[in-house]
Write a protein that holds these residues in place. Structure first.
Motif, PDB file in Angstrom:
ATOM      1  N   SER A 285      33.517 -27.861  17.321  1.00 41.10           N
ATOM      2  CA  SER A 285      33.436 -26.740  16.385  1.00 41.10           C
ATOM      3  C   SER A 285      34.254 -27.006  15.124  1.00 41.10           C
ATOM      4  CB  SER A 285      33.928 -25.452  17.064  1.00 41.10           C
ATOM      5  OG  SER A 285      33.072 -25.067  18.110  1.00 41.10           O
ATOM      6  N   VAL A 286      35.424 -27.608  15.289  1.00 42.60           N
ATOM      7  CA  VAL A 286      36.252 -27.942  14.128  1.00 42.60           C
ATOM      8  C   VAL A 286      35.554 -28.999  13.276  1.00 42.60           C
ATOM      9  CG1 VAL A 286      38.449 -28.932  13.371  1.00 42.60           C
ATOM     10  CG2 VAL A 286      38.398 -27.303  15.276  1.00 42.60           C
ATOM     11  N   LEU A 287      34.993 -30.011  13.912  1.00 37.64           N
ATOM     12  CA  LEU A 287      34.269 -31.055  13.174  1.00 37.64           C
ATOM     13  C   LEU A 287      33.098 -30.453  12.403  1.00 37.64           C
ATOM     14  CD1 LEU A 287      33.609 -34.025  12.518  1.00 37.64           C
ATOM     15  CD2 LEU A 287      32.302 -34.102  14.658  1.00 37.64           C
ATOM     16  N   ILE A 356      38.119 -37.053   9.658  1.00 39.86           N
ATOM     17  CA  ILE A 356      38.449 -36.053   8.649  1.00 39.86           C
ATOM     18  C   ILE A 356      39.943 -36.105   8.380  1.00 39.86           C
ATOM     19  CG2 ILE A 356      36.510 -34.576   9.341  1.00 39.86           C
ATOM     20  CD1 ILE A 356      38.570 -32.725  10.686  1.00 39.86           C
ATOM     21  N   THR A 357      40.368 -35.475   7.306  1.00 41.46           N
ATOM     22  CA  THR A 357      41.786 -35.494   6.939  1.00 41.46           C
ATOM     23  C   THR A 357      42.537 -34.366   7.635  1.00 41.46           C
ATOM     24  OG1 THR A 357      41.526 -34.029   5.039  1.00 41.46           O
ATOM     25  CG2 THR A 357      41.135 -36.400   4.676  1.00 41.46           C
ATOM     26  N   ALA A 358      43.854 -34.450   7.580  1.00 43.18           N
ATOM     27  CA  ALA A 358      44.686 -33.398   8.164  1.00 43.18           C
ATOM     28  C   ALA A 358      44.429 -32.063   7.481  1.00 43.18           C
ATOM     29  CB  ALA A 358      46.162 -33.783   8.058  1.00 43.18           C
ATOM     30  N   ASP A 359      44.250 -32.074   6.158  1.00 41.31           N
ATOM     31  CA  ASP A 359      43.964 -30.830   5.442  1.00 41.31           C
ATOM     32  C   ASP A 359      42.622 -30.254   5.860  1.00 41.31           C
ATOM     33  OD1 ASP A 359      46.295 -30.518   4.055  1.00 41.31           O
ATOM     34  OD2 ASP A 359      45.546 -31.345   2.160  1.00 41.31           O
ATOM     35  N   GLU A 360      41.616 -31.094   5.995  1.00 44.41           N
ATOM     36  CA  GLU A 360      40.298 -30.615   6.434  1.00 44.41           C
ATOM     37  C   GLU A 360      40.377 -30.003   7.826  1.00 44.41           C
ATOM     38  OE1 GLU A 360      36.942 -33.404   4.301  1.00 44.41           O
ATOM     39  OE2 GLU A 360      38.231 -34.343   5.816  1.00 44.41           O
ATOM     40  N   CYS A 361      41.156 -30.622   8.706  1.00 42.19           N
ATOM     41  CA  CYS A 361      41.317 -30.087  10.064  1.00 42.19           C
ATOM     42  C   CYS A 361      42.011 -28.733  10.027  1.00 42.19           C
ATOM     43  CB  CYS A 361      42.104 -31.079  10.918  1.00 42.19           C
ATOM     44  SG  CYS A 361      42.244 -30.617  12.658  1.00 42.19           S
ATOM     45  N   ARG A 362      43.072 -28.634   9.236  1.00 38.55           N
ATOM     46  CA  ARG A 362      43.819 -27.373   9.137  1.00 38.55           C
ATOM     47  C   ARG A 362      42.931 -26.254   8.584  1.00 38.55           C
ATOM     48  NH1 ARG A 362      45.811 -25.148   4.796  1.00 38.55           N
ATOM     49  NH2 ARG A 362      45.598 -27.075   3.581  1.00 38.55           N
ATOM     50  N   ILE A 363      42.187 -26.545   7.521  1.00 42.84           N
ATOM     51  CA  ILE A 363      41.327 -25.523   6.912  1.00 42.84           C
ATOM     52  C   ILE A 363      40.212 -25.116   7.872  1.00 42.84           C
ATOM     53  CG2 ILE A 363      39.657 -25.108   5.055  1.00 42.84           C
ATOM     54  CD1 ILE A 363      41.452 -26.946   3.304  1.00 42.84           C
ATOM     55  N   ALA A 364      39.625 -26.090   8.559  1.00 37.85           N
ATOM     56  CA  ALA A 364      38.542 -25.777   9.496  1.00 37.85           C
ATOM     57  C   ALA A 364      39.034 -24.905  10.645  1.00 37.85           C
ATOM     58  CB  ALA A 364      37.937 -27.072  10.033  1.00 37.85           C
ATOM     59  N   LYS A 365      40.217 -25.188  11.178  1.00 42.34           N
ATOM     60  CA  LYS A 365      40.762 -24.371  12.263  1.00 42.34           C
ATOM     61  C   LYS A 365      41.057 -22.958  11.780  1.00 42.34           C
ATOM     62  CE  LYS A 365      43.902 -26.403  14.867  1.00 42.34           C
ATOM     63  NZ  LYS A 365      45.028 -27.285  15.294  1.00 42.34           N
ATOM     64  N   GLY A 366      41.584 -22.833  10.573  1.00 41.79           N
ATOM     65  CA  GLY A 366      41.824 -21.503  10.018  1.00 41.79           C
ATOM     66  C   GLY A 366      40.533 -20.730   9.811  1.00 41.79           C
ATOM     67  N   SER A 367      39.491 -21.433   9.360  1.00 39.22           N
ATOM     68  CA  SER A 367      38.191 -20.788   9.168  1.00 39.22           C
ATOM     69  C   SER A 367      37.623 -20.292  10.485  1.00 39.22           C
ATOM     70  CB  SER A 367      37.221 -21.771   8.510  1.00 39.22           C
ATOM     71  OG  SER A 367      35.938 -21.205   8.365  1.00 39.22           O
ATOM     72  N   LEU A 368      37.734 -21.105  11.529  1.00 41.56           N
ATOM     73  CA  LEU A 368      37.246 -20.697  12.846  1.00 41.56           C
ATOM     74  C   LEU A 368      38.011 -19.499  13.387  1.00 41.56           C
ATOM     75  CD1 LEU A 368      36.678 -24.153  14.565  1.00 41.56           C
ATOM     76  CD2 LEU A 368      34.916 -22.481  13.972  1.00 41.56           C
ATOM     77  N   ARG A 369      39.339 -19.526  13.233  1.00 41.23           N
ATOM     78  CA  ARG A 369      40.143 -18.399  13.733  1.00 41.23           C
ATOM     79  C   ARG A 369      39.760 -17.111  13.014  1.00 41.23           C
ATOM     80  NH1 ARG A 369      44.511 -22.284  13.647  1.00 41.23           N
ATOM     81  NH2 ARG A 369      45.018 -21.554  11.551  1.00 41.23           N
ATOM     82  N   THR A 402      41.103 -17.744  23.279  1.00 41.65           N
ATOM     83  CA  THR A 402      40.182 -18.530  22.457  1.00 41.65           C
ATOM     84  C   THR A 402      40.883 -19.056  21.203  1.00 41.65           C
ATOM     85  OG1 THR A 402      38.301 -17.222  23.247  1.00 41.65           O
ATOM     86  CG2 THR A 402      37.981 -18.489  21.223  1.00 41.65           C
ATOM     87  N   LEU A 403      41.665 -18.193  20.561  1.00 40.30           N
ATOM     88  CA  LEU A 403      42.427 -18.643  19.393  1.00 40.30           C
ATOM     89  C   LEU A 403      43.383 -19.766  19.778  1.00 40.30           C
ATOM     90  CD1 LEU A 403      43.206 -15.191  17.739  1.00 40.30           C
ATOM     91  CD2 LEU A 403      41.551 -16.889  16.961  1.00 40.30           C
ATOM     92  N   SER A 404      43.967 -19.675  20.970  1.00 36.90           N
ATOM     93  CA  SER A 404      44.866 -20.720  21.446  1.00 36.90           C
ATOM     94  C   SER A 404      44.123 -22.037  21.636  1.00 36.90           C
ATOM     95  CB  SER A 404      45.525 -20.287  22.755  1.00 36.90           C
ATOM     96  OG  SER A 404      46.352 -21.305  23.274  1.00 36.90           O
ATOM     97  N   LYS A 405      42.892 -21.968  22.146  1.00 42.46           N
ATOM     98  CA  LYS A 405      42.079 -23.177  22.320  1.00 42.46           C
ATOM     99  C   LYS A 405      41.819 -23.855  20.976  1.00 42.46           C
ATOM    100  CE  LYS A 405      41.287 -23.449  26.762  1.00 42.46           C
ATOM    101  NZ  LYS A 405      41.707 -24.643  27.546  1.00 42.46           N
ATOM    102  N   ILE A 406      41.544 -23.048  19.947  1.00 45.06           N
ATOM    103  CA  ILE A 406      41.340 -23.612  18.609  1.00 45.06           C
ATOM    104  C   ILE A 406      42.626 -24.247  18.103  1.00 45.06           C
ATOM    105  CG2 ILE A 406      40.772 -23.049  16.206  1.00 45.06           C
ATOM    106  CD1 ILE A 406      38.980 -20.786  17.332  1.00 45.06           C
ATOM    107  N   ASP A 407      43.745 -23.554  18.290  1.00 35.40           N
ATOM    108  CA  ASP A 407      45.038 -24.072  17.832  1.00 35.40           C
ATOM    109  C   ASP A 407      45.387 -25.397  18.499  1.00 35.40           C
ATOM    110  OD1 ASP A 407      45.500 -21.999  16.074  1.00 35.40           O
ATOM    111  OD2 ASP A 407      46.629 -20.788  17.520  1.00 35.40           O
ATOM    112  N   GLU A 408      44.968 -25.566  19.762  1.00 36.27           N
ATOM    113  CA  GLU A 408      45.324 -26.767  20.510  1.00 36.27           C
ATOM    114  C   GLU A 408      44.562 -28.012  20.063  1.00 36.27           C
ATOM    115  OE1 GLU A 408      44.605 -25.734  24.554  1.00 36.27           O
ATOM    116  OE2 GLU A 408      46.245 -24.257  24.631  1.00 36.27           O
TER     117      GLU A 408
END
Length: 449
Positions: A285-287, A356-369, A402-408
């Motif tokens: 989902s993050v990818l 992907i970059t660290a920034d892309e990963c961070r933004i994608a996780k925030g978008s999912l949350r 679920t939010l914890s799963k995304i954070d992990e």
């Protein structure tokens, strides 16, 4: 069965709170016959959403009855032993509610959205339609024409057409590769006897979940379900286990071409993924989000914002019990199609190689949350969540879990998933004024073989 949503009317009753803070928001009761009732209490709303979920979809059909699950979904609203189609419509319109249904490849859902004070009416209506729809011969002929019109409407929409063609390219003869609506030939040839048999054999309590969310109390919902399911609650059956599917999909994805005079050329390109039980589904989902799930995603920025090649470009994930697909869609003017394909495949190759970059990963996780939480602010979305969870997994994860799963999810996990999936054989579907597969850009010719 599409119906317009009426404006709300009637008096609102005061919100209720749980009798004890320890009572969980989501509760589950198993009734005789294997019927499951799951509820989520939301005291801050004045509505109730009631859904009867049936663990039957288009993948459960034989070829001779392709589209039966969807056809039946239309038909059951036409008449029951105690109500005509007009009376069903009048009953829900009189309380300003919504009554509708949808069919997917793996399940069918009949639902009502009403004021909380009209909860009993909603349970009554949905149960009556699902259990007692009559499949009258005259109604079969009327709804046959309606479904054929729906197929024609699908054919007029390039994205809808491409979506079905793409899944066929990805999965071939596998049941999830078939269109939910069936074909003109299968719908035209389907008989009342076949539809009635599909209803009787498939719509059994052990395959059903009643999901209710809103300003409701669990025990009251269970009481209403017992009353309106009545004679169907026969002991001796256990709930059907969550679907696992038939295993691996045979063969490689292919390229499908739909020749059509159009202002745009439309592309869907993707790879197979594991199904929804995969342990790395959160990383997937993050990818997906980083690739094409938002305004800052690589595909959107490179294809639309930087180069102006297309108005619509995005990625998505379709997951089933045993398989899935990560896909990219883009629609563009024909003269820009080659460049859209080149940029898209270059981006996928870059991500497969470098991640992907660290920034892309961070933004994608925030978008999912944020998307998860904002998408669950009404009773209908909560009902959908608990109904799907019960059918698909047989368990219920809290939103916090679920939010914890995304954070992990870590960037290393996302990039490992990218390397694993984006180096697999691609499948594709193209719709537009293209002469032949040999005239397509080289990356697509390689899929065609």
């Amino acid at each position: 069965m599409p119906r317009p949503q009426a404006a709300s009317s009637g008096a609102l009753r005061q919100g209720r709170t749980s009798s004890a803070a320890s009572v969980p928001a989501v509760r589950r009761t198993r009734l005789p016959g294997g019927l499951r009732v799951v509820t989520e209490h939301i005291p801050s709303v004045h509505s109730a959403s009631v859904g009867v979920w049936v663990n039957v979809g288009s993948r459960d059909e034989g070829r001779s009855v392709a589209g039966a699950a969807h056809f039946l979904e239309h038909l059951l609203f036409k008449a029951t032993p105690t109500r005509t189609a007009v009376q069903i419509a009048q009953a829900v319109d009189a309380v300003g509610g919504e009554l509708n249904a949808f069919t997917s490849r793996e399940h069918t859902c009949y639902y009502a959205h009403v004021l909380d004070s009209d909860l009993e009416l909603a349970v009554d209506l949905v149960a009556d339609v699902v259990l007692n729809g009559r499949c009258e011969p005259d109604d079969v002929e009327v709804e046959r024409d309606v479904v054929l019109e729906e197929i024609a409407m699908r054919d007029d929409d390039p994205e809808d057409t491409l979506g079905d063609v793409f899944l066929s390219a990805m999965f071939g003869d596998h049941p999830v590769g078939r269109p939910v609506v069936g074909s003109v030939a299968s719908i035209a040839g389907m008989t009342r006897s076949q539809l009635h048999s599909f209803h009787v054999r498939r719509y059994t309590p052990d395959r059903m979940v009643v999901a209710v969310a809103g300003n409701i109390e669990h025990d009251e919902v269970v009481r209403l379900v017992r009353r309106h399911f009545g004679r169907h609650l026969v002991r001796g059956r256990s709930p059907v286990a969550p679907r696992k599917g038939a295993g691996r999909v045979a063969g490689r994805p292919t390229l499908e071409l739909v020749k059509r005079d159009a202002e745009q050329t439309h592309l869907s390109l993707g790879v197979r993924t594991p199904g929804r039980h995969w342990e790395h589904r959160w990383a997937l989902s993050v990818l997906n989000t980083a690739l094409g799930g938002g305004l800052s995603s690589r595909l959107f920025q490179q294809i639309r914002e930087t180069r102006g090649l297309a108005y619509s470009v995005y990625s998505t994930v379709d997951t089933f019990a045993d398989t899935g697909a990560l896909s990219i869609y883009a629609g563009c003017q024909p003269e820009r199609f080659d460049e859209v394909v080149r940029v898209t495949t270059d981006i996928l190759a870059d991500v497969a190689r470098d991640g992907i970059t660290a920034d892309e990963c961070r933004i994608a996780k925030g978008s999912l949350r944020g998307g998860l939480v904002l998408g669950l602010e009404d009773s209908g979305s909560r009902m959908n969540r608990i109904g799907r969870s019960e059918l698909n997994f047989g368990e219920h994860r809290t939103i916090a879990d679920t939010l914890s799963k995304i954070d992990e999810v870590t960037i290393d996990e996302v990039n490992a998933v990218a390397r694993q999936l984006l180096t697999r054989p691609f499948g594709a579907a193209v719709l537009g004024s293209v002469r032949s597969k040999r005239s397509l850009p080289k990356p697509l010719q390689q899929i065609a073989g």
